[in-house]
Design an enzyme around this catalytic site. Structure first.
Site, mmCIF file in Angstrom:
data_model
loop_
_atom_site.group_PDB
_atom_site.id
_atom_site.type_symbol
_atom_site.label_atom_id
_atom_site.label_comp_id
_atom_site.label_asym_id
_atom_site.label_seq_id
_atom_site.Cartn_x
_atom_site.Cartn_y
_atom_site.Cartn_z
ATOM 1 N N GLN A 149 0.836 6.452 1.148
ATOM 2 C CA GLN A 149 1.570 7.530 1.814
ATOM 3 C C GLN A 149 2.960 7.750 1.238
ATOM 4 O OE1 GLN A 149 0.507 9.796 3.809
ATOM 5 N NE2 GLN A 149 -1.524 8.914 3.938
ATOM 6 N N ASP B 294 0.868 -1.174 0.000
ATOM 7 C CA ASP B 294 0.000 0.000 0.000
ATOM 8 C C ASP B 294 0.909 1.231 0.000
ATOM 9 O OD1 ASP B 294 -1.376 2.238 0.848
ATOM 10 O OD2 ASP B 294 -2.314 1.288 2.581
HETATM 11 N N1 PLP Z 1 -3.582 3.430 2.860
HETATM 12 C C1 PLP Z 1 -3.014 4.446 3.510
HETATM 13 C C2 PLP Z 1 -1.686 4.233 4.179
HETATM 14 C C3 PLP Z 1 -3.646 5.689 3.548
HETATM 15 O O1 PLP Z 1 -3.081 6.702 4.201
HETATM 16 C C4 PLP Z 1 -4.896 5.839 2.901
HETATM 17 C C5 PLP Z 1 -5.623 7.127 2.973
HETATM 18 O O2 PLP Z 1 -5.447 7.899 3.885
HETATM 19 C C6 PLP Z 1 -5.433 4.756 2.233
HETATM 20 C C7 PLP Z 1 -4.757 3.557 2.232
HETATM 21 C C8 PLP Z 1 -6.733 4.847 1.526
HETATM 22 O O3 PLP Z 1 -6.632 5.698 0.412
HETATM 23 P P1 PLP Z 1 -7.926 6.129 -0.388
HETATM 24 O O4 PLP Z 1 -8.917 6.618 0.626
HETATM 25 O O5 PLP Z 1 -7.442 7.200 -1.307
HETATM 26 O O6 PLP Z 1 -8.419 4.917 -1.109
#
Ligand code: PLP
Length: 408
Positions: free
Chosen positions: A202, A199
């Site tokens: 960030q 993921d």
């Molecule tokens: N993963 C991390 C580490 C995040 O900080 C975020 C959003 O803050 C997400 C996943 C989810 O991203 P999104 O809401 O753009 O799908």
């Protein structure tokens, strides 16, 4: 070319805004980014001559398709020079996780198998794996954090077994800023034949990302955290894995041939892009990626680390302030609490001085549980953040403490 923050700042209309009579100080980049003028222009241009992609022979559709597909090339370069057909457009990181969980996850994870995550995952990279494990009769394991908010590699390694099918980790934590040792985790995961999903929500805006150097199998990020529009993001996956995956959603554009009662699928990435995509968003993302590349991701990372060191030094002088998460490898983000003051009160106090910081659990409740907290305050940095702004934050926090009747 030296990194010139004032040139960067001049490109952001949002920074000309005043909030409660003060210039906006945007310290909530981890939630979403402000957008440079080139992105706003690209979005407007795409909407002024709106057309669908991949379908028409007329000029506007051909132009839209070419701008849309150019983003795929830009993203492929951004991620370290991967193949363009490994880049899938999705709604954002959350959708990317769900896509992988519900296609590859359902196919690979069965009764008695294991999926491994860490305790610092955002809910988006946790709940879909919980759901998958519940559905498949598999076990979700969680690699623990140490007191600095780091994932201990030995503890992580001990949790990887012959039954581990999938490992899903953040590249960087949104709640603590911790950067994870992804390369080492990839080696551990691959040693038992597990697939590694990263993921990157960030990490993507804080420096260079090379997915091959990281050794991961999937990497996801959201456009809106990389100076682009909301509603669009990227899933990168290794071609052999994407090839092996069934479609996720079905409908127009993802099919090769359709007969009355059956259909066949296109090759990746189109197999995973059913229906009209967010044409405007993808074109805006392309402008954002090109803009970010023009700054130089390595130069952004240097600036980010300077800001981090400055913030740590200045905020350490604020009475009653305690940092939450002090990993040795971090992105430009600080999480903190203050004795006798709720994080929300801090957020409201600095907002009155034009500053946007984030307060709450940051969609990372297992992280909060680890530190025995319900919320922290978080300041997160952009390419346009200055050390002066961090000084302002530190002095605003001191004033906030006094205004709440706490002498020191
Ligand atoms: N993963 C991390 C580490 C995040 O900080 C975020 C959003 O803050 C997400 C996943 C989810 O991203 P999104 O809401 O753009 O799908």
């Amino acid at each position: 070319m030296a990194f010139d923050v004032s040139t960067v700042r001049a490109q952001f209309p949002a920074l000309r805004r005043r909030v409660h009579g003060r210039p906006l100080v945007w310290l909530d980049a981890a939630s979403t980014s402000q957008k440079p003028q080139v992105v706003l222009d690209a979005v407007l241009h795409a909407m002024e001559g709106a057309a669908n992609v991949h379908r028409g022979v007329h000029t506007l559709s051909v132009e839209a398709t070419s701008a849309f597909e150019a983003t795929r090339d830009s993203v492929a370069t951004l991620l370290g020079g991967v193949a363009r057909d490994e880049v899938v457009f999705v709604r954002g990181t959350t959708e990317a996780v769900n896509l992988v969980a519900q296609t590859l996850g359902r196919a690979r994870v069965g009764q008695g198998d294991e999926v491994l995550v860490t305790q610092l995952e955002h809910h988006s990279n946790l709940v879909p794996w919980q759901q998958l494990c519940a559905e498949r009769g598999a076990t979700l394991r969680t690699a623990p954090l140490d007191e600095l908010g780091q994932v201990d590699l030995a503890a992580f390694t001990a949790l990887v077994t012959e039954r581990t099918r999938l490992v899903a980790v953040a590249h960087a934590s949104n709640a603590l800023g911790t950067v994870l040792p992804v390369r080492a985790m990839a080696d551990v995961a691959h040693a038992v034949g597990a697939v590694l999903f990263v993921d990157g929500a960030q990490a993507i805006a804080h420096g260079p990302v090379d997915v091959n150097a990281l050794g991961c199998d999937f990497y996801a990020f959201s456009s809106h955290k990389l100076y682009g529009p909301t509603g669009v993001g990227v899933l990168w996956g290794r071609r052999a894995l994407l090839d092996s995956m069934p479609p996720w959603q079905s409908g127009g554009d993802m099919v090769a041939e359709v007969e009355r009662t059956s259909a066949t699928w296109r090759e990746p990435p189109h197999r995973f892009e059913a229906g009209t995509p967010d044409v405007t968003g993808v074109i805006g993302l392309g402008a954002a990626v090109d803009w970010f590349q023009s700054l130089g991701p390595a130069a952004v990372a240097d600036h980010d680390q300077r800001l981090l060191r400055h913030a740590m030094a200045r905020l350490a002088d604020v009475p009653g302030l305690r940092f939450i998460g002090e990993a040795s490898a971090r992105i430009g983000l600080v999480s903190f609490v203050m004795d006798d003051v709720h994080a929300h009160d801090l957020g409201s106090a600095v907002d009155r001085e034009g500053m946007a910081i984030r307060t709450g659990h940051h969609c990372a409740q297992p992280v909060m549980a680890h530190f025995g907290l319900s919320a922290t305050a978080r300041a997160s940095f952009s390419a346009f953040t200055t050390t002066d702004e961090l000084d302002l934050l530190a002095s605003a926090l001191v004033r906030a403490r006094r205004s709440l009747g706490l002498a020191r």
